[in-house]
Design an enzyme around this catalytic site. Structure first.
Site, PDB file in Angstrom:
ATOM      1  N   GLU A 296     -13.870  -4.397  -2.715  1.00  0.00           N
ATOM      2  CA  GLU A 296     -13.027  -4.770  -1.560  1.00  0.00           C
ATOM      3  C   GLU A 296     -13.554  -3.749  -0.652  1.00  0.00           C
ATOM      4  OE1 GLU A 296      -8.961  -3.961  -1.491  1.00  0.00           O
ATOM      5  OE2 GLU A 296      -8.720  -4.904   0.456  1.00  0.00           O
TER       6      GLU A 296
ATOM      7  N   ASP B 234      -8.049  -1.819  -4.160  1.00  0.00           N
ATOM      8  CA  ASP B 234      -6.907  -1.033  -3.972  1.00  0.00           C
ATOM      9  C   ASP B 234      -5.798  -1.226  -4.902  1.00  0.00           C
ATOM     10  OD1 ASP B 234      -8.176   1.020  -2.639  1.00  0.00           O
ATOM     11  OD2 ASP B 234      -7.783  -0.190  -0.646  1.00  0.00           O
TER      12      ASP B 234
ATOM     13  N   ASP C   7      -2.807  -1.059  -3.828  1.00  0.00           N
ATOM     14  CA  ASP C   7      -1.773  -1.910  -2.830  1.00  0.00           C
ATOM     15  C   ASP C   7      -1.709  -3.348  -2.761  1.00  0.00           C
ATOM     16  OD1 ASP C   7      -4.088  -2.522  -1.541  1.00  0.00           O
ATOM     17  OD2 ASP C   7      -3.727  -1.152   0.186  1.00  0.00           O
TER      18      ASP C   7
ATOM     19  N   ASP D 293      -2.537  -5.530  -0.627  1.00  0.00           N
ATOM     20  CA  ASP D 293      -3.655  -6.001  -0.217  1.00  0.00           C
ATOM     21  C   ASP D 293      -4.941  -6.460  -1.399  1.00  0.00           C
ATOM     22  OD1 ASP D 293      -3.119  -6.776   2.168  1.00  0.00           O
ATOM     23  OD2 ASP D 293      -4.108  -5.399   3.337  1.00  0.00           O
TER      24      ASP D 293
END
Ligand code: 0RA
Length: 646
Positions: free
Chosen positions: A437, A510, A512, A514
């Protein structure tokens, strides 16, 4: 010449004394399968269909509008109708016998004798009520006709127990027939009727016979239930029923009917916003699940009519190809019901209607009436045509994309996406692709990789929501197409797992929210479009660490909070600070290599089909079309609406 005369003629032809001439209902008891298909549950239910079909025949002839079917507590089935009532007078060919007795004891005497009355009757089940009698341990008949009530009973496979007699004046109904039978336990493997099976068939019968009320009662112990079916709109209501859980393209349901001397057709149709076609066809009330001539005729006419309309309105230009059948039927729900004198059921399961004459009637009438319907309903006609044009485009785009991925032979490396940083190894077994990403993370991944076996494909932002998008849109999406081309094994039906260019497809995002979103979307995509990739265990999720800290001169990484806690237990005197690693993009390339990519140090999570399916489910609920489902999901999970935490 009647069929009864035929029988006597055949008998007269038998000369060899060795031939045993089967009398009356004996052949049915000797070979039940020949008459009702089997002695299992399907054959057992055939008995009900046979009696109900006879009652429905009365309705079709315009003499009956109410049928009650009851599963009785004692294991019998009762079918009550308000038809003409089986004739009770002496049968001309059987001196001394009532017509009712002949109908119940002579094979094929059914409803067809006497020359008049029946234009059509249920072909497959139309073996006659005598077959039901033959396979019952007991059968009771009650007839109301000419102001009187008559009764008669049979035992042990159709032997007359009590001859027909008038028992008084008709009181309950003016005319009609009640047949109550006890299936013979020595014939059938099981004699338990399944309410749901009966219900479903009765509902279809009610749909196919507009205005006919069919009641169902389950009076067996512990099972009491009752349903009543009656549809004033007939097959129009049937189509609405099919579409009830879908979003229809427009309110109106199209309908037309046509008839010739010995055959007739009735068609109802509507489109929904979905992509599947659901055409149900029937011949004399019997489902033709493998289609046949009636379906062929309708499909051909529909394709012709919509193409003609599209051309005449300029919706299709001269240079455009014609719309194909599958295009115009995308999202179509339709009922085709035909009635004809001598239906030919063909194929292994007798689910295909073979009469060529019906194709001609259906095609001719559909051509004419569909054209008229489109002229009369321009708004709807335009919507249908536009949908078909979109479907055609989607079909072409999908084909184009498939051809492209097919042509680009993976190993030649031709046509690989520009963003792909490929590995040098040509062995899929040792090759890995990291789907990364964001561009900056892609940059460090490129530096951190082992260029011999590790390829990097950076993807930008959130990839398209594959749940909501249709195939052509998906195939236009650059990120998706890069992914498909890089993996090199096609997509959807064309996906060939033996062609994959990497045996590890690793999602690197990641830790997180997202990142979790991206993972969910990618897993959904793989689950939907490359299922064999997931099934083969080729899909992985990289697990970058959450924390780092220093021990002397070296830096160590800790996967998650649990790992950090364990570290503190093992190193009680540790004074250095812990750093929380935020994003992949913030890591140095050597950091990324040591923590996430180096095959000797990293920790990868192999994705199971269950995990991918779960991602798909989360995706469907949170991003799918069903607003209500989404609302409920969010309400019941209000504390924690997140994407799948993998
Ligand atoms: C033979 C002739 C006619 C009707 C029937 C049979 C008939 C059979 C069944 C079985 C269940 N319900 C039924 N209702 C009728 C024609 C009668 C006439 O022409 O009046």
């Amino acid at each position: 010449m009647t069929s009864l005369d035929d029988t006597s003629k055949v008998r007269a032809d038998y000369t060899a004394e060795s031939i045993t001439v089967l009398e009356g209902l004996e052949p049915v008891r000797m070979r039940p399968g020949m008459y009702i298909g089997s002695t299992g549950s399907t054959g057992l239910h055939h008995l009900v269909w046979e009696v109900v079909d006879n009652a429905v025949d009365e309705a079709m002839a315009g003499h009956c509008d109410h049928i009650v079917v009851s599963l009785m507590a004692d294991g019998s089935v009762e079918v009550v109708d308000n038809g003409r009532g089986i004739p009770v007078d002496e049968h001309p060919s059987y001196p001394g016998k009532s017509a009712a007795e002949v109908v119940l004891t002579v094979l094929h005497a059914g409803g067809k004798f006497g020359g008049g009355g029946y234009k059509v009757s249920g072909g497959l089940h139309g073996v006659g009520v005598s077959v039901v009698n033959a396979l019952s341990s007991r059968l009771e008949l009650e007839i109301d006709r000419g102001g009187k009530t008559y009764k008669m009973s049979f035992a042990d496979g159709g032997n007359v127990e009590k001859a027909l007699e008038a028992v008084g004046k008709s009181s309950k109904r003016e005319h009609g027939t009640t047949v109550r039978f006890w299936p013979d336990g020595t014939v059938f493997d099981e004699t338990d009727f399944r309410a749901q099976t009966v219900l479903e068939r009765l509902q279809i019968m009610a749909f196919l016979n507009k205005g006919l009320r069919i009641d169902f009662r389950d009076l067996r112990e512990g099972k009491s239930s009752a349903e009543s079916f009656c549809y004033s709109g007939g097959i129009i209501d049937f189509v609405n029923h099919l579409n009830s859980s879908k979003e229809s393209l427009f309110k109106k349901v199209g309908y037309f009917s046509a008839a010739e001397e010995s055959q007739e057709v009735e068609i109802a149709f509507q489109w929904n916003t979905g992509y599947y076609e659901s055409i149900h066809s029937f011949a004399n009330g019997i489902a033709t699940i493998d289609g046949g001539m009636h379906e062929e005729g309708f499909k051909k006419a529909l394709t012709t009519a919509i193409n003609k309309y599209a051309r005449s309105r300029g919706l299709l230009k001269e240079k455009d190809d014609n719309l194909q059948g599958e295009d115009v039927r995308e999202g179509l729900s339709a009922i085709i019901s035909v009635r004809l004198t001598d239906p030919q059921f063909e194929g292994q399961t007798k689910g295909r209607l073979g009469n060529v004459s019906i194709r001609s009637l259906v095609e001719r009438s559909s051509n004419e009436r569909l054209g008229e319907w489109m002229e009369e309903n321009p708004k709807e006609a335009v919507l249908i045509t536009q949908k078909a044009i979109l479907a055609a485009r989607s079909r072409l785009a999908a084909k184009h994309a498939r051809d492209l991925t097919r042509r680009k032979s993976a190993l030649e490396g031709a046509g690989l996406p520009g963003k792909l940083v490929d590995c040098s190894s040509k062995s899929a077994a040792e090759s890995e692709i990291f789907i990364v990403e964001g561009n900056s993370a892609g940059g460090s991944a490129k530096d951190a990789r082992d260029p011999r076996t590790q390829a990097i494909l950076p993807i930008r932002g959130k990839i398209l929501n594959v749940e909501r998008a249709r195939v052509d849109k998906m195939l236009k999406n650059q990120e998706i197409m890069a992914l498909v081309a890089a993996i090199g094994a096609g997509i959807a039906d064309d996906f060939d797992v033996t062609k994959i260019r990497y045996h590890k497809v690793i999602i690197l995002a990641d830790a997180d929210v997202d990142g979790s979103h991206i993972r969910t979307l990618l897993l959904t995509f793989f689950f939907r479009q490359m299922q064999a990739l997931v099934e083969g265990g080729y899909v992985y999720v990289a697990q970058p660490p959450l924390y780092s800290t220093r021990v002397g001169k070296s830096k160590i990484y800790l996967k998650d909070d649990a790992a950090k806690a364990r570290f503190l237990v093992d190193n009680p005197n540790h004074k250095e600070e812990f750093q929380r690693l935020k994003g992949l993009g913030e890591m140095d390339f050597d950091e990324l290599r040591d923590t996430t990519m180096d095959a000797t140090k990293r920790s990868l999570l192999q994705i199971s089909v269950e995990q991918a399916a779960l991602a798909d489910e989360v995706c469907s609920v949170l991003m799918g079309e069903d607003v209500e489902l989404r609302r409920r999901f969010i309400q019941t999970n209000a504390k924690d609406v997140r994407f799948l935490d993998i």
